[in-house]
Design an enzyme around this catalytic site. Sequence first.
Site, PDB file in Angstrom:
ATOM      1  CD  GLN A 179      -7.222  59.248   2.002  1.00  0.00           C
ATOM      2  OE1 GLN A 179      -8.044  58.358   1.732  1.00  0.00           O
ATOM      3  NE2 GLN A 179      -6.430  59.797   1.109  1.00  0.00           N
ATOM      4  CE  LYS A 222      15.533  61.584  -7.862  1.00  0.00           C
ATOM      5  NZ  LYS A 222      14.737  62.441  -8.710  1.00  0.00           N
ATOM      6  CE  LYS A 280      10.445  65.690 -12.940  1.00  0.00           C
ATOM      7  NZ  LYS A 280      11.599  66.596 -13.178  1.00  0.00           N
ATOM      8  CG  ASP A 292      16.589  64.859  -6.971  1.00  0.00           C
ATOM      9  OD1 ASP A 292      17.286  63.852  -6.830  1.00  0.00           O
ATOM     10  OD2 ASP A 292      15.571  64.884  -7.691  1.00  0.00           O
ATOM     11  CB  CYS A 296      12.141  64.534  -6.729  1.00  0.00           C
ATOM     12  SG  CYS A 296      12.324  64.830  -8.505  1.00  0.00           S
ATOM     13  CB  THR A 327      10.419  70.408  -5.199  1.00  0.00           C
ATOM     14  OG1 THR A 327       9.759  69.626  -6.228  1.00  0.00           O
ATOM     15  CG2 THR A 327      11.451  71.297  -5.858  1.00  0.00           C
TER      16      THR A 327
END
Length: 221
Positions: free
Chosen positions: A202, A129, A132, A24, A162, A158
Amino acid sequence: MIQLVAEPAPIGIDLARTALIIIDMQRDFLEPGGFGETLGNDVSLLKAAVEPCRQVLAAARKAGMLVIHTREGHSPDMHDAPPAKVARGAPSKRIGDVGPMGRILIQGEPGHDIIPELYPIAGEPVIDKPGKGAFYATNLGLILANRSIENLLVCGVTTEVCVNTTVREGNDRGFRCIVLSDCCGSYFPEFHETGLAMIKAQGGIFGWVTGSKKLLSAMAA
Ligand code: C5J
């Protein structure tokens, strides 16, 4: 194969099975008068991502990698625009309204187009699209499967919207997603940092994070 210094751990990737996906980088998000600004954002905050993205794009093209561009937006009749999305918030103009770069977030309008610095060239798929995430309601998965892609290098805007949504979608589909931190941007610097932290936490719950310079030096080695 290249060896990438990344967080939370180094990762080796085969460039023949890696796609660069640029999310984007449209005038509607990066330039005044577009969707980003109608939501009250300072669009100049996204500028810093353009040059690192341009360098990575040039290197990916030189290496013969699959390069994919995405654009968020809707068809002119807006049949693919959920009313709940169009009605959201209190923007100065809504999706479909006319602004200085044409109708906001509508395909074919100047604002919907990709910025000149990162403009696609022939042979590079451009995914339109409605959501997002770049996998939702698009043929991205099919394009990647047809090229036996296993790894995604992710750039764009961003970071927390997205980019993050696409990385989560890609991770669930079995792709190794490597986000290039300086090739992404947000209207909220703290969300940019947190968006990246969420990906690499994680043990890399959604993927890896590295920077354009680390990628470029690994590709040059
Ligand atoms: C947003 C995007 N922020 N491309 N879209 O609405 O991140």
